[in-house]
Scaffold this motif. Structure first.
Motif, mmCIF file in Angstrom:
data_model
loop_
_atom_site.group_PDB
_atom_site.id
_atom_site.type_symbol
_atom_site.label_atom_id
_atom_site.label_comp_id
_atom_site.label_asym_id
_atom_site.label_seq_id
_atom_site.Cartn_x
_atom_site.Cartn_y
_atom_site.Cartn_z
ATOM 1 N N THR A 78 0.837 -1.200 0.000
ATOM 2 C CA THR A 78 0.000 0.000 0.000
ATOM 3 C C THR A 78 0.873 1.251 0.000
ATOM 4 O OG1 THR A 78 -0.135 0.059 2.412
ATOM 5 C CG2 THR A 78 -1.858 -1.151 1.245
ATOM 6 N N LEU A 79 0.269 2.354 -0.419
ATOM 7 C CA LEU A 79 0.898 3.672 -0.397
ATOM 8 C C LEU A 79 -0.149 4.699 0.027
ATOM 9 C CD1 LEU A 79 2.797 3.521 -3.796
ATOM 10 C CD2 LEU A 79 3.918 3.763 -1.583
ATOM 11 N N THR A 80 0.233 5.636 0.856
ATOM 12 C CA THR A 80 -0.665 6.735 1.179
ATOM 13 C C THR A 80 -0.588 7.787 0.075
ATOM 14 O OG1 THR A 80 1.017 7.956 2.405
ATOM 15 C CG2 THR A 80 -0.275 6.334 3.641
ATOM 16 N N ALA A 81 -1.500 8.727 0.108
ATOM 17 C CA ALA A 81 -1.499 9.790 -0.894
ATOM 18 C C ALA A 81 -0.201 10.592 -0.836
ATOM 19 C CB ALA A 81 -2.708 10.702 -0.678
ATOM 20 N N ALA A 82 0.275 10.877 0.360
ATOM 21 C CA ALA A 82 1.514 11.644 0.511
ATOM 22 C C ALA A 82 2.701 10.887 -0.058
ATOM 23 C CB ALA A 82 1.746 11.962 1.991
ATOM 24 N N GLU A 83 2.746 9.576 0.173
ATOM 25 C CA GLU A 83 3.842 8.766 -0.356
ATOM 26 C C GLU A 83 3.797 8.710 -1.878
ATOM 27 O OE1 GLU A 83 4.356 5.689 3.431
ATOM 28 O OE2 GLU A 83 2.991 5.216 1.770
ATOM 29 N N VAL A 122 -2.152 4.220 11.071
ATOM 30 C CA VAL A 122 -2.485 4.143 9.648
ATOM 31 C C VAL A 122 -3.746 4.957 9.382
ATOM 32 C CG1 VAL A 122 -1.390 1.903 9.355
ATOM 33 C CG2 VAL A 122 -3.799 2.006 9.987
ATOM 34 N N VAL A 123 -3.815 5.555 8.186
ATOM 35 C CA VAL A 123 -4.952 6.411 7.852
ATOM 36 C C VAL A 123 -6.143 5.603 7.365
ATOM 37 C CG1 VAL A 123 -3.499 8.373 7.308
ATOM 38 C CG2 VAL A 123 -4.078 6.750 5.502
ATOM 39 N N ALA A 124 -5.902 4.410 6.853
ATOM 40 C CA ALA A 124 -6.976 3.556 6.357
ATOM 41 C C ALA A 124 -6.559 2.110 6.569
ATOM 42 C CB ALA A 124 -7.258 3.839 4.887
ATOM 43 N N MET A 125 -7.534 1.230 6.737
ATOM 44 C CA MET A 125 -7.239 -0.163 7.062
ATOM 45 C C MET A 125 -7.662 -1.096 5.932
ATOM 46 S SD MET A 125 -6.032 -2.386 9.156
ATOM 47 C CE MET A 125 -5.860 -1.508 10.708
ATOM 48 N N PRO A 126 -6.703 -1.769 5.284
ATOM 49 C CA PRO A 126 -7.061 -2.756 4.264
ATOM 50 C C PRO A 126 -7.713 -3.980 4.910
ATOM 51 C CG PRO A 126 -4.759 -2.073 4.078
ATOM 52 C CD PRO A 126 -5.255 -1.594 5.395
ATOM 53 N N VAL A 127 -8.745 -4.489 4.270
ATOM 54 C CA VAL A 127 -9.396 -5.722 4.709
ATOM 55 C C VAL A 127 -9.015 -6.807 3.710
ATOM 56 C CG1 VAL A 127 -11.582 -6.847 5.233
ATOM 57 C CG2 VAL A 127 -11.279 -4.412 5.742
ATOM 58 N N VAL A 128 -8.319 -7.822 4.172
ATOM 59 C CA VAL A 128 -7.736 -8.825 3.293
ATOM 60 C C VAL A 128 -8.215 -10.209 3.720
ATOM 61 C CG1 VAL A 128 -5.578 -9.805 2.422
ATOM 62 C CG2 VAL A 128 -5.700 -7.371 2.966
ATOM 63 N N ALA A 129 -8.658 -11.010 2.758
ATOM 64 C CA ALA A 129 -9.101 -12.371 3.041
ATOM 65 C C ALA A 129 -7.919 -13.248 3.424
ATOM 66 C CB ALA A 129 -9.823 -12.950 1.827
ATOM 67 N N GLU A 130 -8.193 -14.444 3.931
ATOM 68 C CA GLU A 130 -7.131 -15.328 4.387
ATOM 69 C C GLU A 130 -6.191 -15.737 3.262
ATOM 70 O OE1 GLU A 130 -8.754 -18.626 6.461
ATOM 71 O OE2 GLU A 130 -9.544 -17.425 8.126
ATOM 72 N N ASP A 131 -6.700 -15.772 2.023
ATOM 73 C CA ASP A 131 -5.846 -16.132 0.894
ATOM 74 C C ASP A 131 -5.082 -14.940 0.330
ATOM 75 O OD1 ASP A 131 -7.879 -14.736 -0.288
ATOM 76 O OD2 ASP A 131 -8.523 -16.348 -1.636
ATOM 77 N N GLY A 132 -5.168 -13.784 0.994
ATOM 78 C CA GLY A 132 -4.421 -12.611 0.575
ATOM 79 C C GLY A 132 -5.144 -11.692 -0.382
ATOM 80 N N ARG A 133 -6.360 -12.027 -0.798
ATOM 81 C CA ARG A 133 -7.104 -11.176 -1.716
ATOM 82 C C ARG A 133 -7.624 -9.943 -0.993
ATOM 83 N NH1 ARG A 133 -11.547 -12.584 -3.187
ATOM 84 N NH2 ARG A 133 -11.903 -14.325 -1.750
ATOM 85 N N LEU A 134 -7.536 -8.825 -1.696
ATOM 86 C CA LEU A 134 -8.050 -7.571 -1.144
ATOM 87 C C LEU A 134 -9.566 -7.561 -1.214
ATOM 88 C CD1 LEU A 134 -7.521 -4.657 -0.101
ATOM 89 C CD2 LEU A 134 -7.552 -3.936 -2.504
ATOM 90 N N VAL A 135 -10.195 -7.369 -0.068
ATOM 91 C CA VAL A 135 -11.657 -7.288 -0.012
ATOM 92 C C VAL A 135 -12.109 -5.840 -0.114
ATOM 93 C CG1 VAL A 135 -13.705 -7.813 1.380
ATOM 94 C CG2 VAL A 135 -11.752 -9.381 1.383
ATOM 95 N N GLY A 136 -11.382 -4.946 0.496
ATOM 96 C CA GLY A 136 -11.729 -3.528 0.471
ATOM 97 C C GLY A 136 -10.894 -2.772 1.482
ATOM 98 N N VAL A 137 -11.244 -1.524 1.701
ATOM 99 C CA VAL A 137 -10.518 -0.663 2.634
ATOM 100 C C VAL A 137 -11.520 0.097 3.491
ATOM 101 C CG1 VAL A 137 -9.007 1.361 2.829
ATOM 102 C CG2 VAL A 137 -8.487 -0.420 1.164
ATOM 103 N N VAL A 138 -11.223 0.222 4.762
ATOM 104 C CA VAL A 138 -12.031 1.034 5.675
ATOM 105 C C VAL A 138 -11.311 2.365 5.852
ATOM 106 C CG1 VAL A 138 -13.077 1.208 7.953
ATOM 107 C CG2 VAL A 138 -12.860 -1.031 6.850
ATOM 108 N N GLY A 139 -11.972 3.442 5.450
ATOM 109 C CA GLY A 139 -11.352 4.761 5.459
ATOM 110 C C GLY A 139 -11.320 5.417 6.821
#
Length: 344
Positions: A78-83, A122-139
């Protein structure tokens, strides 16, 4: 960005598949209940310049995190907007995306998720399934709202209000009958406990008649025990849901804390009682009862929320009213036991 099975997107932003009009909420909300289009998706080979150009082209503003994913939707970093803005335009995101940032599973408790985000900054939290797939992000807005709601719920439940409204304002503006229904159940339990406390005092009527000064210390002793217990409850109610320390260790620490508090209060009270009433035994009984009640209140303030949690109830439910009446009754028993042994 072309990929085989990309998450549903709108202008390159991840869109929550679960944000449907008829989505049902679970009793305890999890990370999946707060997913929103707050992730800008990118491939490992995509450059910072390309992503910024895509953001400008689509005028995308509803994102807080750049998520670098592979063709199977697995989160690579992941990268933040500033990064992102600070990167040279030709830098491939796969080379610089942070792979060590925290994430949570879809079923993670919402409060635990918000606490993890706060702890790691962290500014936002990634939600990731057990197999590593990105489910979404909580802002960040969702995370702040979760913390606020949990705080309000804890205040209501510690006060013995069995249900709290979605808006704190509604709790005071709703019809009186509904307010009574939400507040009354644990207070009825408290009423029964107060009858027990009255019975305890009545059993020592003869001693109070012979020595009325014994009654003078009951309000102060009960108040201090309640105050100490309330402090322990405030620490335990949410701490128990986040701590991984064993109960025995927690109880040991709280017992030592209560003993130190009781010792300090007893040392302060002893000379005052002795000076005012001129009775060494009375002062000794009062201070000993104060120390014992302090230790008991500390342990009970931790143990009761733990027991409620073990039986599947939120630790905050009823902790306030129930613990208060239990501390009152037990403090009175300790006090009159000390009086009976030392004074009478």
């Amino acid at each position: 960005m072309q990929q085989r099975r990309a998450p549903a997107t709108k202008n390159g932003c991840a869109v929550d598949r679960n944000q449907l009009p008829h989505r049902h909420k679970s009793r305890r909300e999890t990370s999946s209940d707060h997913l929103s289009p707050h992730a800008m998706l990118a491939s490992p080979s995509e450059t910072a310049e390309a992503v910024v150009a895509r953001i400008r082209h689509h005028r995308s503003t509803a994102w807080d995190l750049v998520c670098v994913i592979d063709g199977d939707e697995r989160l690579l970093g992941t990268l933040t907007a500033a990064e992102l803005i600070a990167l040279p335009g030709t830098t491939a995101l796969g080379q610089v995306a942070r792979r060590d940032r925290v994430s949570v599973l879809p079923g993670a408790d919402q409060e635990k998720m918000a606490s993890i985000a706060l702890h790691h900054g962290v500014v936002a939290m990634p939600v990731v399934a057990e197999d590593g797939r990105l489910v979404g992000v909580v802002g960040p807005a969702k995370l702040m709202n979760i913390l606020r709601r949990e705080h309000v719920e804890d205040l209501h439940r510690l006060a013995g209000i069995t249900r709290e409204s979605d808006q704190a304002r509604e709790a005071i503006e709703e019809p009186p009958l509904r307010r009574v229904r939400h507040r009354l159940p644990w207070l009825v339990v408290g009423l029964g406990g107060s009858m027990v406390a009255t019975f305890v005092v009545a059993r020592f009527e003869a001693a109070l008649t012979v020595k009325p000064a014994l009654a003078f210390f009951v309000p102060g002793l009960v108040y201090l025990a309640d105050a100490i217990g309330t402090q322990s409850e405030a620490v335990a109610v949410r701490g128990l849901s986040l701590s991984h320390v064993g109960l025995a260790r927690l109880l040991g620490g709280e017992l030592r804390t209560g003993a130190l508090i009781g010792l300090v209060l007893a040392l302060l009270a002893f000379p005052m009682v002795w000076l005012v009433f001129g009775e060494f035994r009375l002062a000794a009984a009062v201070t000993l009862a104060l120390a014992g009640a302090s230790m008991l209140a500390s342990v009970l303030g931790l143990l009761l929320p733990w027991l409620l949690a073990r039986f599947g109830s939120d630790p905050a439910y009823g902790s306030g009213p129930l613990a208060t009446i239990m501390q009152d009754v037990l403090s009175l028993l300790i006090y009159f036991a000390c009086v009976s042994v030392i004074v009478l």
